[in-house]
Scaffold this active site. Structure first.
Site, mmCIF file in Angstrom:
data_model
loop_
_atom_site.group_PDB
_atom_site.id
_atom_site.type_symbol
_atom_site.label_atom_id
_atom_site.label_comp_id
_atom_site.label_asym_id
_atom_site.label_seq_id
_atom_site.Cartn_x
_atom_site.Cartn_y
_atom_site.Cartn_z
ATOM 1 N N ASP A 5 64.516 82.340 2.313
ATOM 2 C CA ASP A 5 65.601 82.580 1.343
ATOM 3 C C ASP A 5 65.899 84.076 1.283
ATOM 4 O O ASP A 5 65.096 84.886 1.752
ATOM 5 C CB ASP A 5 65.204 82.050 -0.044
ATOM 6 C CG ASP A 5 64.017 82.800 -0.660
ATOM 7 O OD1 ASP A 5 62.987 82.179 -0.968
ATOM 8 O OD2 ASP A 5 64.124 84.046 -0.810
ATOM 9 N N HIS A 43 59.670 84.635 9.204
ATOM 10 C CA HIS A 43 59.852 83.229 9.591
ATOM 11 C C HIS A 43 61.314 82.811 9.654
ATOM 12 O O HIS A 43 61.642 81.620 9.612
ATOM 13 C CB HIS A 43 59.064 82.311 8.639
ATOM 14 C CG HIS A 43 57.582 82.525 8.709
ATOM 15 N ND1 HIS A 43 56.729 82.106 7.727
ATOM 16 C CD2 HIS A 43 56.816 83.132 9.650
ATOM 17 C CE1 HIS A 43 55.479 82.445 8.073
ATOM 18 N NE2 HIS A 43 55.505 83.056 9.214
ATOM 19 N N GLY A 58 52.315 85.262 -4.016
ATOM 20 C CA GLY A 58 52.692 83.863 -3.813
ATOM 21 C C GLY A 58 52.540 83.336 -2.412
ATOM 22 O O GLY A 58 53.406 82.604 -1.927
HETATM 23 N N1 APR Z 1 54.050 82.800 -8.621
HETATM 24 C C1 APR Z 1 53.124 83.272 -7.721
HETATM 25 N N2 APR Z 1 52.440 82.456 -6.864
HETATM 26 C C2 APR Z 1 52.685 81.134 -6.935
HETATM 27 C C3 APR Z 1 53.620 80.573 -7.861
HETATM 28 C C4 APR Z 1 54.308 81.475 -8.729
HETATM 29 N N3 APR Z 1 55.229 81.065 -9.588
HETATM 30 N N4 APR Z 1 53.640 79.221 -7.679
HETATM 31 C C5 APR Z 1 52.738 78.955 -6.669
HETATM 32 N N5 APR Z 1 52.170 80.094 -6.238
HETATM 33 C C6 APR Z 1 51.212 80.285 -5.137
HETATM 34 C C7 APR Z 1 50.284 79.135 -4.831
HETATM 35 O O1 APR Z 1 49.098 79.198 -5.610
HETATM 36 C C8 APR Z 1 49.981 79.339 -3.340
HETATM 37 O O2 APR Z 1 48.865 80.201 -3.146
HETATM 38 O O3 APR Z 1 51.983 80.455 -3.961
HETATM 39 C C9 APR Z 1 51.243 80.017 -2.818
HETATM 40 C C10 APR Z 1 52.176 79.128 -1.984
HETATM 41 O O4 APR Z 1 51.519 78.813 -0.784
HETATM 42 P P1 APR Z 1 52.264 77.960 0.360
HETATM 43 O O5 APR Z 1 52.979 76.838 -0.254
HETATM 44 O O6 APR Z 1 51.233 77.676 1.391
HETATM 45 O O7 APR Z 1 53.374 78.944 0.919
HETATM 46 P P2 APR Z 1 53.251 80.143 1.982
HETATM 47 O O8 APR Z 1 51.940 80.837 1.893
HETATM 48 O O9 APR Z 1 54.473 80.934 1.837
HETATM 49 O O10 APR Z 1 53.339 79.345 3.384
HETATM 50 C C11 APR Z 1 53.378 80.082 4.550
HETATM 51 O O11 APR Z 1 53.883 78.144 5.852
HETATM 52 O O12 APR Z 1 54.976 76.220 5.839
HETATM 53 C C12 APR Z 1 54.982 77.441 6.376
HETATM 54 O O13 APR Z 1 56.748 78.703 7.247
HETATM 55 C C13 APR Z 1 56.245 78.217 6.064
HETATM 56 O O14 APR Z 1 56.447 80.517 5.434
HETATM 57 C C14 APR Z 1 55.730 79.344 5.196
HETATM 58 C C15 APR Z 1 54.291 79.477 5.595
#
Ligand code: APR
Length: 229
Positions: A90, A105, A171
């Site tokens: 985004d 990504h 996050g």
């Molecule tokens: N504020 C801060 N952190 C948060 C919030 C919030 N409001 N809500 C959730 N989280 C945290 C969760 O605890 C978790 O540790 O954000 C994290 C989200 O983790 P993922 O869903 O695994 O996302 P991400 O780490 O961005 O994934 C990495 O995986 O699927 C692929 O390409 C995709 O870029 C992505 C990559």
């Protein structure tokens, strides 16, 4: 000279804007099978399904605003030389006013040629269709790094991380490499902060955890950062 603050953000950064994360309860990867919508094999097997998945996400992004966390980070540019490295596709960091954002990504608002990945187009509508072609006549695909594909922007990300005076992670579950390994390229002994209600593991580094959501967590971070200005 402003200190260089490098920030790695993940899906949690945009959760308070209403965008689902991937691995949390009710996350995208619970609803969709990753291998069916976010891999190059999936694109070869069923491009319509992949197109539909990203069109739905793009349509949602069209109606989404940055949250307090995004604005708080943009504000940090008053006191620090801020460079954002995001795993998010985004553009909420940019919408909030951040000026240096590197997308590892890919970007949801863009499409690229399947014949020549250098041909990248900004979309003026959320729907990308089969039959939408690049200037060389080949099918356009979402400008997203799928599982099984290389992450070309790592080349740009590494030198940025190596120059960091302060490193912040917001996050991200740190489950996906190579992004999750970036923290290991920071200079020894620099302060590392993690803003996340959970505690994603960070190896070999002295870390300050701010166990809050991004909105409130960035405010608390600003208090911590006063001593580094
Ligand atoms: N504020 C801060 N952190 C948060 C919030 C919030 N409001 N809500 C959730 N989280 C945290 C969760 O605890 C978790 O540790 O954000 C994290 C989200 O983790 P993922 O869903 O695994 O996302 P991400 O780490 O961005 O994934 C990495 O995986 O699927 C692929 O390409 C995709 O870029 C992505 C990559």
């Amino acid at each position: 000279m402003k200190k260089k603050l490098v920030l790695l953000s993940g899906a949690g950064m945009s959760q308070e804007s209403g965008l689902k994360t991937f691995r949390d309860m009710g996350g995208l990867w619970e609803q969709y099978d990753v291998t069916e919508v976010a891999s190059i094999e999936a694109w070869r097997r069923n491009p319509e399904l992949v197109m539909k998945f990203y069109n739905e996400r793009r349509k949602q992004l069209w109606e989404t605003q940055p949250n307090a966390g995004h604005y708080g980070i943009a504000d940090l540019e008053n006191d620090f030389d801020v460079e954002i490295i995001t795993q998010n596709v985004d553009d909420l960091h940019e919408q909030a006013g951040s000026t240096k954002v590197l997308h590892l990504h890919g970007e949801l608002r863009k499409a690229r040629s399947t014949a020549d990945p250098r041909l990248i187009y900004t979309l003026d509508h959320w729907e990308l269709k089969m039959g939408d072609l690049c200037e060389k006549g080949s099918q356009l695909r979402p400008h997203i790094v799928w599982f099984g594909e290389a992450v070309p922007q790592m080349e740009q990300a590494l030198p940025i991380v190596q120059q960091a005076d302060i490193f912040v992670i917001v996050g991200s579950s740190l489950a996906v490499y190579p992004a999750a390994g970036l923290v290991n390229y920071t200079k020894p002994g620099i302060p590392v902060f993690v803003i996340d209600p959970e505690s994603p593991a960070v190896q070999q580094k002295k870390v300050t955890y701010i166990r809050e959501k991004a909105g409130k967590g960035v405010d608390l971070l600003k208090v911590e950062l006063k001593k580094f200005r």
